[in-house]
Write an enzyme that holds these catalytic residues in place. Structure first.
Site, mmCIF file in Angstrom:
data_model
loop_
_atom_site.group_PDB
_atom_site.id
_atom_site.type_symbol
_atom_site.label_atom_id
_atom_site.label_comp_id
_atom_site.label_asym_id
_atom_site.label_seq_id
_atom_site.Cartn_x
_atom_site.Cartn_y
_atom_site.Cartn_z
ATOM 1 N N GLY A 1 -1.999 4.093 0.834
ATOM 2 C CA GLY A 1 -1.138 4.373 -0.310
ATOM 3 C C GLY A 1 -1.910 4.690 -1.580
ATOM 4 O O GLY A 1 -1.493 5.551 -2.362
ATOM 5 N N SER B 1 0.826 -1.205 0.000
ATOM 6 C CA SER B 1 0.000 0.000 0.000
ATOM 7 C C SER B 1 0.866 1.264 0.000
ATOM 8 O O SER B 1 0.802 2.080 -0.912
ATOM 9 C CB SER B 1 -0.920 -0.033 1.228
ATOM 10 N N HIS C 1 5.620 4.825 10.204
ATOM 11 C CA HIS C 1 4.823 4.629 11.429
ATOM 12 C C HIS C 1 5.834 4.435 12.550
ATOM 13 O O HIS C 1 6.895 3.850 12.339
ATOM 14 C CB HIS C 1 3.914 3.414 11.259
ATOM 15 N N GLN D 1 9.062 -5.738 10.606
ATOM 16 C CA GLN D 1 10.160 -4.777 10.472
ATOM 17 C C GLN D 1 11.408 -5.178 11.253
ATOM 18 O O GLN D 1 12.527 -4.975 10.789
ATOM 19 C CB GLN D 1 9.687 -3.376 10.867
ATOM 20 N N ASP E 1 4.493 -3.634 9.950
ATOM 21 C CA ASP E 1 5.189 -3.328 11.209
ATOM 22 C C ASP E 1 5.675 -4.581 11.933
ATOM 23 O O ASP E 1 6.776 -4.596 12.484
ATOM 24 C CB ASP E 1 4.266 -2.512 12.115
HETATM 25 P P1 NAD Z 1 1.513 -3.694 3.026
HETATM 26 O O1 NAD Z 1 1.162 -4.951 3.716
HETATM 27 O O2 NAD Z 1 0.520 -3.068 2.107
HETATM 28 O O3 NAD Z 1 2.834 -3.907 2.163
HETATM 29 C C1 NAD Z 1 3.965 -4.500 2.694
HETATM 30 C C2 NAD Z 1 5.017 -4.732 1.628
HETATM 31 O O4 NAD Z 1 6.162 -5.314 2.272
HETATM 32 C C3 NAD Z 1 4.604 -5.702 0.527
HETATM 33 O O5 NAD Z 1 5.181 -5.270 -0.677
HETATM 34 C C4 NAD Z 1 5.231 -7.004 0.975
HETATM 35 O O6 NAD Z 1 5.521 -7.845 -0.133
HETATM 36 C C5 NAD Z 1 6.509 -6.516 1.601
HETATM 37 N N1 NAD Z 1 7.050 -7.435 2.592
HETATM 38 C C6 NAD Z 1 6.378 -8.228 3.460
HETATM 39 N N2 NAD Z 1 7.233 -8.938 4.209
HETATM 40 C C7 NAD Z 1 8.462 -8.574 3.801
HETATM 41 C C8 NAD Z 1 9.766 -8.972 4.172
HETATM 42 N N3 NAD Z 1 9.937 -9.886 5.139
HETATM 43 N N4 NAD Z 1 10.816 -8.390 3.544
HETATM 44 C C9 NAD Z 1 10.630 -7.454 2.606
HETATM 45 N N5 NAD Z 1 9.421 -7.059 2.177
HETATM 46 C C10 NAD Z 1 8.362 -7.617 2.779
HETATM 47 O O7 NAD Z 1 1.955 -2.658 4.175
HETATM 48 P P2 NAD Z 1 1.652 -1.086 4.250
HETATM 49 O O8 NAD Z 1 0.215 -0.885 4.669
HETATM 50 O O9 NAD Z 1 2.153 -0.408 3.043
HETATM 51 O O10 NAD Z 1 2.522 -0.680 5.536
HETATM 52 C C11 NAD Z 1 3.875 -0.329 5.447
HETATM 53 C C12 NAD Z 1 4.187 0.683 6.528
HETATM 54 O O11 NAD Z 1 3.432 1.866 6.274
HETATM 55 C C13 NAD Z 1 3.824 0.249 7.942
HETATM 56 O O12 NAD Z 1 4.796 0.742 8.807
HETATM 57 C C14 NAD Z 1 2.493 0.930 8.183
HETATM 58 O O13 NAD Z 1 2.229 1.164 9.554
HETATM 59 C C15 NAD Z 1 2.727 2.233 7.458
HETATM 60 N N6 NAD Z 1 1.530 2.981 7.098
HETATM 61 C C16 NAD Z 1 0.497 2.353 6.457
HETATM 62 C C17 NAD Z 1 -0.621 3.085 6.086
HETATM 63 C C18 NAD Z 1 -1.770 2.430 5.359
HETATM 64 O O14 NAD Z 1 -2.844 3.031 5.304
HETATM 65 N N7 NAD Z 1 -1.630 1.255 4.770
HETATM 66 C C19 NAD Z 1 -0.684 4.467 6.352
HETATM 67 C C20 NAD Z 1 0.413 5.095 6.966
HETATM 68 C C21 NAD Z 1 1.505 4.331 7.333
#
Ligand code: NAD
Ligand code: MG
Length: 326
Positions: free
Chosen positions: A134, A27, A108, A86, A83
């Protein structure tokens, strides 16, 4: 009042000479990578060999590297994996490449605030957290606008951490809307509190309990679903548009009177005590500890609760009703 920065407060040039690695392409990851590229930044995308996001990233024109490769080439490493993963990704792929003078960014505060990531003292560490998913971050950017973001510098080793962080937010398009300075504790604790008490936990518990109360009293489940769940969107849209007073002005006088009479009976002093207790669990790390242990145990509670909730009658009713919607 909060300090808010706009485009004029952020010098994009400070970041254009840097190499940025976006780790993760979900995202947030896809939106960050594409917005930064469109802003003229040098971007690398890092994903594991087996990641399901690889195909999407390649379709968007990226030559995808492994997370460790991308981190090794980068001056700025933005960690956008979930998270709960991470800690592992940081330890395995990032840590050895986070050498003196580089910058680690997150979107975050969870991992840094609860010490799941402990960066060395000779790097910059900061957060840029867009206030939205995103898909919206990307969509709004392509329309020439931006969504707000929260930002903070956690550790300033180079003396340039603030300028770089703000420039990153500008490249994302967020300074078009305005970015608000916060702290890791404030961002993490308020975010967890809001999702537990209002947005997710509070709202679903309220809806489900109201649905059960009506069905138990003999009303048709379809009617209970429509008025207690689907109509939440109408009210949420009004609240988003103009706040509580605007919402009250837009609903019927009967609904407004009922709000005043019954709202405080439902959310009463007991609820307030529970809210304070939930906040305390967030502040002292009790909730974070439970979530970290949950991951280590293979998510037993998460899976059980998911299964339990999927079997709740409200889901079957909803599935049926949604087929009737245009
Ligand atoms: P997501 O689940 O949409 O995407 C995660 C990505 O990481 C995917 O591309 C996945 O393939 C990859 N991934 C998963 N495990 C992995 C690993 N072991 N090694 C490398 N890559 C790996 O997550 P997201 O919602 O984009 O969240 C990412 C960060 O953004 C988090 O810290 C979240 O708190 C923050 N955030 C999210 C939002 C939201 O609305 N989604 C808003 C603000 C902040
Ligand atoms: Mg959130």
């Amino acid at each position: 009042m909060a300090k808010i920065y706009y485009d004029r407060d952020a010098d994009l040039a400070t970041i254009l000479s840097k190499q940025i690695a976006i780790i993760g392409y979900g995202s947030q990851g896809h939106a960050h990578a594409l917005n930064l590229r469109d802003s003229g930044c040098n971007v690398l995308v890092g994903l594991p060999e087996i990641s399901r996001s690889r195909q999407r990233a390649e379709q968007d024109g990226w030559h995808v590297l492994l997370p460790a490769e991308a981190a090794s080439h980068a001056d700025i490493i933005m960690l956008l994996v979930p998270d709960q993963h991470q800690h592992q990704v940081y330890e395995q792929d990032i840590k050895m490449h986070l050498t003196a003078g580089k910058m680690l960014l997150t979107a975050h505060g969870f991992s840094l605030h609860y010490a799941q990531i402990t960066p060395p003292t000779n790097v910059d560490v900061a957060m840029v957290a867009p206030n939205g998913p995103g898909a919206i971050l990307r969509q709004v950017f392509t329309e020439g606008k931006g969504i707000p973001a929260l930002w903070t510098v956690y550790q300033d080793f180079t003396g340039h951490a603030e300028a770089l962080t703000v420039a990153y937010a500008r490249a994302l398009g967020c300074t078009r809307a305005g970015i608000i300075q916060t702290t890791l504790a404030e961002e993490t604790e308020t975010d967890l509190f809001a999702e537990q008490v209002v947005l997710c936990g509070g709202l679903t518990a309220l809806i489900r309990t109201a649905f059960e109360t009506l069905v138990e009293a003999g009303y048709q489940p379809e009617i209970a679903y429509t008025c207690c769940l689907q109509e939440v969107k109408l009210i949420a849209d009004l609240l988003y548009r103009g706040g509580i007073n605007f919402m009250h002005n837009s609903i019927s006088d009967t609904a407004e009177f009922g709000d005043y009479m019954t709202g405080p009976r439902i959310i009463d002093s007991h609820t307030r005590t529970q809210m304070r207790a939930a906040l305390k669990d967030i502040q002292d790390g009790t909730f974070a500890r439970a979530w970290i242990l949950e991951k280590q145990a293979g998510f037993p509670t998460l899976h059980t609760m998911r299964q339990r909730d999927a079997q709740h009658p409200i889901e079957a009713v909803g599935e049926h009703l949604r087929q009737m919607l245009p």
